[in-house]
Design a protein around this motif. Structure first.
Motif, PDB file in Angstrom:
ATOM      1  N   ARG A   1       0.833  -1.206   0.000  1.00  0.00           N
ATOM      2  CA  ARG A   1       0.000   0.000   0.000  1.00  0.00           C
ATOM      3  C   ARG A   1       0.863   1.250   0.000  1.00  0.00           C
ATOM      4  N   GLY A   2       0.567   2.124  -0.925  1.00  0.00           N
ATOM      5  CA  GLY A   2       1.176   3.463  -0.944  1.00  0.00           C
ATOM      6  C   GLY A   2       2.692   3.457  -0.976  1.00  0.00           C
ATOM      7  N   LEU A   3       3.276   2.443  -1.602  1.00  0.00           N
ATOM      8  CA  LEU A   3       4.736   2.323  -1.577  1.00  0.00           C
ATOM      9  C   LEU A   3       5.367   3.377  -2.491  1.00  0.00           C
ATOM     10  N   THR A   4       6.244   4.194  -1.907  1.00  0.00           N
ATOM     11  CA  THR A   4       6.868   5.298  -2.639  1.00  0.00           C
ATOM     12  C   THR A   4       8.367   5.263  -2.414  1.00  0.00           C
ATOM     13  N   LYS A   5       9.112   5.413  -3.498  1.00  0.00           N
ATOM     14  CA  LYS A   5      10.568   5.480  -3.380  1.00  0.00           C
ATOM     15  C   LYS A   5      11.076   6.483  -4.400  1.00  0.00           C
ATOM     16  N   LYS A   6      11.800   7.487  -3.897  1.00  0.00           N
ATOM     17  CA  LYS A   6      12.344   8.496  -4.802  1.00  0.00           C
ATOM     18  C   LYS A   6      13.852   8.382  -4.848  1.00  0.00           C
ATOM     19  N   TYR A   7      14.413   8.473  -6.063  1.00  0.00           N
ATOM     20  CA  TYR A   7      15.862   8.628  -6.209  1.00  0.00           C
ATOM     21  C   TYR A   7      16.085  10.040  -6.716  1.00  0.00           C
ATOM     22  N   GLY A   8      16.469  10.946  -5.817  1.00  0.00           N
ATOM     23  CA  GLY A   8      16.534  12.352  -6.214  1.00  0.00           C
ATOM     24  C   GLY A   8      15.133  12.833  -6.524  1.00  0.00           C
ATOM     25  N   ARG A   9      14.916  13.339  -7.717  1.00  0.00           N
ATOM     26  CA  ARG A   9      13.580  13.826  -8.078  1.00  0.00           C
ATOM     27  C   ARG A   9      12.790  12.754  -8.813  1.00  0.00           C
ATOM     28  N   LEU A  10      13.467  11.664  -9.146  1.00  0.00           N
ATOM     29  CA  LEU A  10      12.802  10.618  -9.926  1.00  0.00           C
ATOM     30  C   LEU A  10      11.984   9.713  -9.008  1.00  0.00           C
ATOM     31  N   HIS A  11      10.717   9.506  -9.359  1.00  0.00           N
ATOM     32  CA  HIS A  11       9.885   8.574  -8.614  1.00  0.00           C
ATOM     33  C   HIS A  11      10.112   7.165  -9.152  1.00  0.00           C
ATOM     34  N   ALA A  12      10.910   6.374  -8.462  1.00  0.00           N
ATOM     35  CA  ALA A  12      11.077   4.978  -8.879  1.00  0.00           C
ATOM     36  C   ALA A  12       9.797   4.210  -8.588  1.00  0.00           C
ATOM     37  N   LEU A  13       9.156   4.542  -7.467  1.00  0.00           N
ATOM     38  CA  LEU A  13       7.851   3.977  -7.138  1.00  0.00           C
ATOM     39  C   LEU A  13       6.965   5.133  -6.697  1.00  0.00           C
ATOM     40  N   ASP A  14       5.783   5.227  -7.303  1.00  0.00           N
ATOM     41  CA  ASP A  14       4.918   6.362  -7.018  1.00  0.00           C
ATOM     42  C   ASP A  14       3.613   5.853  -6.404  1.00  0.00           C
ATOM     43  N   SER A  15       3.625   5.717  -5.085  1.00  0.00           N
ATOM     44  CA  SER A  15       2.441   5.274  -4.347  1.00  0.00           C
ATOM     45  C   SER A  15       1.783   4.038  -4.973  1.00  0.00           C
TER      46      SER A  15
ATOM     47  N   GLY B   1       7.582  -4.552 -17.115  1.00  0.00           N
ATOM     48  CA  GLY B   1       7.745  -3.151 -17.492  1.00  0.00           C
ATOM     49  C   GLY B   1       9.062  -2.963 -18.205  1.00  0.00           C
ATOM     50  N   PRO B   2       9.229  -1.827 -18.882  1.00  0.00           N
ATOM     51  CA  PRO B   2      10.505  -1.549 -19.544  1.00  0.00           C
ATOM     52  C   PRO B   2      11.582  -1.279 -18.504  1.00  0.00           C
ATOM     53  N   SER B   3      12.844  -1.201 -18.923  1.00  0.00           N
ATOM     54  CA  SER B   3      13.899  -0.958 -17.945  1.00  0.00           C
ATOM     55  C   SER B   3      13.719   0.441 -17.375  1.00  0.00           C
ATOM     56  N   GLY B   4      13.950   0.568 -16.071  1.00  0.00           N
ATOM     57  CA  GLY B   4      13.766   1.850 -15.397  1.00  0.00           C
ATOM     58  C   GLY B   4      12.331   2.137 -15.015  1.00  0.00           C
ATOM     59  N   SER B   5      11.450   1.133 -15.152  1.00  0.00           N
ATOM     60  CA  SER B   5      10.044   1.371 -14.847  1.00  0.00           C
ATOM     61  C   SER B   5       9.763   1.289 -13.350  1.00  0.00           C
TER      62      SER B   5
ATOM     63  N   ILE C   1       3.956  -2.186 -15.113  1.00  0.00           N
ATOM     64  CA  ILE C   1       4.445  -1.022 -14.381  1.00  0.00           C
ATOM     65  C   ILE C   1       5.214  -0.124 -15.342  1.00  0.00           C
ATOM     66  N   ASN C   2       4.995   1.174 -15.195  1.00  0.00           N
ATOM     67  CA  ASN C   2       5.672   2.153 -16.049  1.00  0.00           C
ATOM     68  C   ASN C   2       5.823   3.454 -15.267  1.00  0.00           C
ATOM     69  N   HIS C   3       7.000   4.061 -15.309  1.00  0.00           N
ATOM     70  CA  HIS C   3       7.275   5.284 -14.563  1.00  0.00           C
ATOM     71  C   HIS C   3       6.870   5.165 -13.095  1.00  0.00           C
TER      72      HIS C   3
END
Lengths: 371, 302
Positions: free
Chosen positions: A21-35, A50-54, A221-223
């Motif tokens: 639930r609501g899992l979020t992980k940011k690397y700098g400004r990039l949302h690797a996981l967005d909720s 998903g594609p690489s980096g998704s 999964i994407n972005h």
């Protein structure tokens, strides 16, 4: 997001459901996981595709406990695991690099998790032997890791991941280093093993065919966001948007126009009189290349099928199938794929030939146009 | 058609001769590249060492004799010099391991770019003159040196402690100079350990301490052995630092050789010492290689 019931969800005690639930992980400004919210059923084989980096690997690492998310919850059954260090999570994992210990033999690698759990030496030997038998490597227990082939390493990594009977098994692109033939063989074996162990399995891949082959459900999964979570058939036949339509299988995506009464048209062909939901935005038509069929005599649209007239631009023989690029209305290219056992007359197709293509109305896929 | 033609090709394959000539020519050219290095090794290592080896067997009367070696067995002072040499080398290696292992571990965990920066801190002294670094330690450690002054000032101890011109000073200076030789190969070995390896250990249930001792440490061992041997062997023949910081109280083989040459001008005795040290070093390296499979450690095979 459609969330159909998977075809099987056995509630054996050997498997645990996972609730994210609501899992979020940011690397700098990039949302690797967005909720990210995701419910994985007990005993299910779920693929993160998903594609690489998704963010698919980031999500898997968060389940295993190798990275520290910024926020969110990961529960195994009712137990919150988000703060539990990886060595206390009791999940099996197969790594992309296999991560076998080079200073130990095959048997020592597989015994490693058992020794840590203080399994008696007699039982330990039995379980190592049983695990080796399961992955068909019974004779190789005393080998060193560097004496194994890629496929054998893959099997050892697998045996090591399930020998301690984890109730969750994670796999990070485990087959990506194998050649095509071996990969397809292992896909079937992994599926078989999953049925045998009944363990909840989360599998990461960027290979859509692999995902379709193996999964009970696929989470696309994407972005850092989940785009669609559903069974392979549902995802293939009813992609939620153009990203999914494009990523899973081959497809031609064509823009649709709307007339005054709200009907969707493509170059004068009536495609749909009532889109599933009126988003007010634009819509697209998705055509799978193998769903198109050649019509001998040009005909008009009917109750059953839509008929496109066009000209062959390219013809490629690829063994079991042939691929044809057909230009319609001088603007759009339609991909067509057909088995080479039938349509023997089309095997001699030449660029410039005029052809008519039929599409059954039940094969029509309409999706909202992406922004 | 063609069958006669095929037979003649089998009997006399096309271009066999020129192809072989080409290969031979390439091999000679490769050898030519190595020739200068081979010449230099022969000229500046084999010939002088051979000459000293010969001198060590020439007695004071100019005849061939074993008198220098007999002296070494007779006089206890020689045995003491060798004991000191091995003791200092062993202790220096040990100190380097204790300081260098955590340092290399820290560097290996850093992202590549940051590790490069910190590695500069390890290498910078490496590029400074040996003599400068040794005298710098003298300034720091002597009775009225910076360290004693500071410690007394903040009240750690009251009278100056003897930190130099003894074993302590020698070990401090040598460990500092030898540290990069240990850290570099060790860091290389640690970098080669995939991060997935530690993830896998944790995933299988190993606590961080367990994962370190069962997985990381064994995998870093090849680098540790290589670095330790380099440090140990370099220490055996070290001259400058023990001479300056030992202040005549820490007599190692190299110091003794200088003393013999300066005081007695006895080339034979000095050569004999050198030969014994060389042989002892080779014996140790051989024993280590048998015990630890040295070739895999030095050449990075797994």
């Amino acid at each position: 997001m459609a969330n159909q019931i998977s075809n099987k969800s056995s509630d054996t005690p050997s498997a645990l459901p996972i609730s994210i639930r609501g899992l979020t992980k940011k690397y700098g400004r990039l949302h690797a996981l967005d909720s990210v919210d995701l419910e994985i059923k007990s005993g299910e084989f779920l693929t993160l595709l998903g594609p690489s980096g998704s963010g698919k690997t980031t999500l898997l690492m968060a389940i295993a406990g190798f990275n520290r998310p910024d926020a969110g919850s990961v529960r195994f059954a009712e137990t919150e695991m988000i703060l539990t260090p990886p060595h206390r999570r009791d999940v099996g994992m197969v790594f992309q690099s296999y991560a076998l210990f080079p200073h130990m033999t095959v048997a020592e690698n597989i015994a490693f998790p058992l020794k840590l759990r203080r399994v008696g030496s007699g039982e330990c030997a039995d379980r190592v032997a049983a695990a080796l038998a399961t992955v068909q490597l019974s004779d190789l227990g005393e080998r060193k890791i560097d004496q194994l082939s890629g496929g054998q390493r893959q099997r050892v990594a697998l045996a090591r991941a399930f020998v301690f009977r984890p109730r969750i098994l994670l796999m990070d692109e485990p087959l990506s280093a194998l050649d095509k033939k071996l990969r397809e063989q292992m896909q079937i074996e992994l599926k078989h093993l999953h049925r045998q162990l009944g363990v909840t399995t989360v599998y990461v891949t960027h290979d859509q065919r692999e995902a379709l082959t193996m999964s009970d459900r696929i989470a696309i999964i994407n972005h850092g966001r989940l785009t669609q979570v559903d069974t392979p058939q549902a995802i293939y036949n009813h992609p939620a948007n153009s990203f999914v339509a494009d990523f899973i299988g081959e497809s031609t995506i064509l823009p649709l126009s709307r007339d005054d009464s709200g009907k969707l048209l493509f170059e004068g062909h009536l495609i749909s009189s009532s889109p599933t939901q009126d988003s007010g935005g634009a819509w697209s038509l998705v055509i799978r290349p193998e769903r198109l069929f050649f019509i001998q005599d040009s005909a008009a649209d009917s109750e059953q099928a839509i008929v496109f007239d066009g000209m062959v631009k390219e013809f490629v023989f690829q063994g079991e199938t042939a691929f044809v690029l057909v230009s319609i209305a001088d603007k759009y290219n339609l991909s067509v794929r057909f088995g080479t056992n039938s349509f023997s007359s089309q095997n001699a197709m030449q660029p410039g030939d005029r052809v008519s293509l039929g599409l059954h109305r039940k094969d029509v896929i309409v999706i909202p146009q992406s922004m | 058609m063609g069958s006669d033609n095929e037979k003649s090709i089998k009997a006399n394959p096309l271009n066999e001769q020129p192809l072989r000539l080409q290969e031979v020519r390439e091999q000679w050219m490769l050898l030519g590249l190595a020739a200068p290095a081979v010449l230099i090794i022969v000229a500046i290592i084999l010939i002088p060492v051979g000459w000293l080896f010969y001198l060590s067997f020439v007695g004071s009367d100019g005849q061939l004799s074993l008198e220098h070696y007999q002296k070494m067995i007779q006089y206890k002072s020689y045995a003491r010099v060798f004991m000191t040499t091995f003791q200092v080398s062993m202790l220096t290696t040990l100190i380097c391991i204790l300081i260098g292992y955590p340092l290399a571990y820290f560097l290996a965990l850093l992202p590549q770019r940051l590790a490069g920066f910190f590695m500069l801190a390890v290498l910078l002294p490496f590029w400074t003159s040996l003599l400068v670094r040794t005298y710098a330690w003298l300034v720091l450690l002597q009775r009225k040196g910076i360290l004693n002054d500071f410690a007394i000032h903040i009240g750690l101890w009251e009278t100056p402690i003897k930190l130099v011109h003894n074993m302590t000073g020698t070990l401090i200076g040598m460990a500092h100079i030898m540290l990069p030789f240990l850290v570099l190969p060790l860091y290389g070995a640690m970098r080669k350990i995939e991060r997935d390896m530690m993830h896998a250990a944790a995933n299988l249930g190993a606590s961080p301490i367990h994962a370190f001792w069962k997985i990381f440490f064994p995998l870093s061992l090849s680098g540790l052995v290589a670095g330790s041997l380099i440090v140990f062997v370099l220490c055996l023949g070290f001259y400058v630092t023990p001479a300056v910081l030992g202040g005549g109280r820490v007599v190692m083989v190299a110091t003794q050789i200088t003393a013999i040459l300066e005081n007695q001008f006895d080339w034979g005795a000095a050569s004999a010492l050198g030969v014994v040290l060389l042989v002892a070093t080779l014996v140790i390296l051989y024993a280590a290689s048998r015990l630890l499979k040295l070739d895999s450690a030095l050449f990075g095979k797994h």
